[in-house]
Design a protein around this motif. Structure first.
Motif, short mmCIF file in Angstrom:
data_model
loop_
_atom_site.label_atom_id
_atom_site.label_comp_id
_atom_site.label_asym_id
_atom_site.label_seq_id
_atom_site.Cartn_x
_atom_site.Cartn_y
_atom_site.Cartn_z
N GLU A 84 59.91 37.05 44.26
CA GLU A 84 60.48 37.10 42.58
C GLU A 84 61.73 36.96 43.10
OE1 GLU A 84 60.35 40.73 39.60
OE2 GLU A 84 61.76 41.01 41.10
N VAL A 85 62.15 36.19 41.81
CA VAL A 85 63.65 36.34 41.90
C VAL A 85 64.38 37.00 40.76
CG1 VAL A 85 62.51 33.56 42.87
CG2 VAL A 85 63.31 33.78 40.66
N SER A 86 65.65 36.64 40.37
CA SER A 86 66.29 36.43 39.34
C SER A 86 67.34 35.41 38.96
CB SER A 86 67.90 37.85 39.90
OG SER A 86 68.77 36.45 41.01
N VAL A 87 68.32 35.39 37.26
CA VAL A 87 68.71 34.53 37.09
C VAL A 87 69.89 33.90 38.07
CG1 VAL A 87 70.25 34.20 35.13
CG2 VAL A 87 68.24 35.01 34.80
N GLU A 88 70.19 35.12 38.87
CA GLU A 88 71.55 33.81 39.16
C GLU A 88 70.82 33.32 40.83
OE1 GLU A 88 74.96 36.32 42.42
OE2 GLU A 88 74.03 37.66 41.16
N VAL B 220 68.04 23.58 35.32
CA VAL B 220 67.09 24.39 34.44
C VAL B 220 66.79 23.67 33.30
CG1 VAL B 220 66.50 26.89 33.53
CG2 VAL B 220 67.69 26.42 35.69
N PHE B 221 65.77 23.07 32.88
CA PHE B 221 65.76 22.79 31.69
C PHE B 221 65.33 23.48 30.49
CE2 PHE B 221 63.53 19.76 34.91
CZ PHE B 221 64.43 18.55 34.35
N HIS B 222 66.26 23.45 29.35
CA HIS B 222 65.79 24.20 28.07
C HIS B 222 65.06 23.34 27.09
CE1 HIS B 222 68.10 26.60 24.48
NE2 HIS B 222 67.10 27.01 25.33
N GLU C 5 70.66 34.55 25.64
CA GLU C 5 72.33 34.23 25.40
C GLU C 5 72.83 33.67 26.10
OE1 GLU C 5 74.19 37.83 26.40
OE2 GLU C 5 73.04 39.37 24.80
N GLN C 6 73.20 33.12 27.79
CA GLN C 6 73.14 31.81 27.99
C GLN C 6 72.11 31.05 28.94
OE1 GLN C 6 76.53 30.31 27.80
NE2 GLN C 6 75.02 29.07 29.35
N PRO C 7 71.46 29.94 28.72
CA PRO C 7 70.55 29.83 29.32
C PRO C 7 71.24 29.41 31.30
CG PRO C 7 71.10 28.97 27.32
CD PRO C 7 71.99 29.35 27.56
N PRO C 8 70.31 30.26 31.68
CA PRO C 8 70.66 30.53 33.07
C PRO C 8 70.50 28.97 34.34
CG PRO C 8 68.50 30.28 32.95
CD PRO C 8 68.82 29.96 32.03
N GLY C 9 71.53 28.59 35.17
CA GLY C 9 71.71 27.43 35.90
C GLY C 9 72.44 26.13 35.50
N ASP D 163 65.37 39.67 35.30
CA ASP D 163 66.09 40.01 34.48
C ASP D 163 66.45 38.84 33.09
OD1 ASP D 163 67.06 37.70 36.69
OD2 ASP D 163 69.33 38.74 36.45
N ALA D 164 65.25 37.61 33.27
CA ALA D 164 64.79 36.90 32.03
C ALA D 164 64.21 37.16 30.48
CB ALA D 164 64.22 35.42 32.50
#
Length: 269
Positions: free
Chosen positions: A94-98, A105-107, A116-120, A166-167
């Motif tokens: 398992e991973v976290s946003v951090e 990270v594709f959006h 609220e703020q896309p990761p990566g 935490d996503a």
């Protein structure tokens, strides 16, 4: 139904990742004369299809504009990151946003997660669809965070995915136009909510049946000494020949059947 009559039909829209087969099967069992047609729609187009009458109801992803649409939330999906099988993240359970801070990270434009703020790190250009983003992940350009059902839908042998703790999570709901809550829509709502075929919703309740009265045993002369079985009871319902004060029929205090004698022996002078 005559040959000229056309049966009603029900059109059900669904977005990618949702598998409506279970509910469709129940519908076909309960309403075999009402055909159900599936309409595959993208997440960005599904609400327009419902408003335009292109479908009677649809499986969508929240949020839903409740101004003119009704919605029943059904379930929440796990969010995962899609990565190549040889990626370092694949070694974790398992991973976290951090953990994705240094990744591209594709959006995609059809993304259903409310960030609220896309990761990566952002890509130079946003992919048009999730399918396009999957192709870029397979090329080793970056990673993609999506609901787990979409990761399964776009499964490839060279890709895998891991949960992101935490996503934001995606929630699936059944939605339909508020002014078009027809009997067929109500029927499908009942199926989705797990109502049985014998549910009383929408049907008149069965009135309670009156309980049969029990016959009281007869008393009096008919059931006395001359009654059935010769019970030996008097007309008053009390045992015949027995003193109501507990004696055996003689005066109070009589013992051994002798009258006029006290129950206690006299003391000799």
């Amino acid at each position: 139904m005559t040959g000229s009559e056309v049966p009603h039909s029900f059109r059900l829209a669904y977005v990618p990742g949702v598998t409506p087969s279970k509910w469709v099967r129940i519908w076909n069992e309960r309403l075999p004369d009402v055909p159900l047609t599936l309409v595959a729609v993208s997440p960005t187009e599904v609400f327009g299809v419902l408003r335009a009458g292109g479908a009677d109801a649809g499986f969508v992803r929240l949020p839903v504009d409740r101004t003119d649409l009704s919605a029943i939330p059904l379930y929440t999906e796990t969010t995962v990151v899609v990565i190549p099988k040889d990626h370092l993240v694949a070694a974790a359970d398992e991973v976290s946003v951090e953990d994705l801070a240094d990744e591209i990270v594709f959006h995609p434009l059809d993304d259903t997660l409310e960030w609220e703020q896309p990761p990566g790190k952002p890509a130079i250009e946003r992919p048009a669809t999730t399918a396009d983003a999957i192709e870029l992940v397979a090329a080793g350009v970056g990673v993609l965070v999506v609901p787990q059902s979409l990761a399964r839908l776009h499964h490839r042998k060279d890709l895998t995915y891991r949960p992101v703790s935490d996503a934001p999570a995606s929630r699936v709901a059944l939605s339909w136009p508020q002014d078009e809550t027809t009997d067929l829509v109500e029927e499908f709502i009942g199926i989705v909510r797990g109502r049985t075929v014998n549910s009383t919703r929408g049907r008149a309740p069965t009135p309670p049946q009156p309980k049969a009265k029990r016959k009281r045993p007869e008393t009096g002369a008919g059931a006395g000494a001359g009654g059935k079985g010769g019970s030996g009871r008097s007309a008053s319902g009390k045992p015949a020949g027995k003193n109501p004060r507990g004696g055996s029929g003689g005066p109070k205090g009589a013992k051994g059947g002798k009258s006029g004698q006290s129950g206690k022996p006299r003391r000799r002078p």
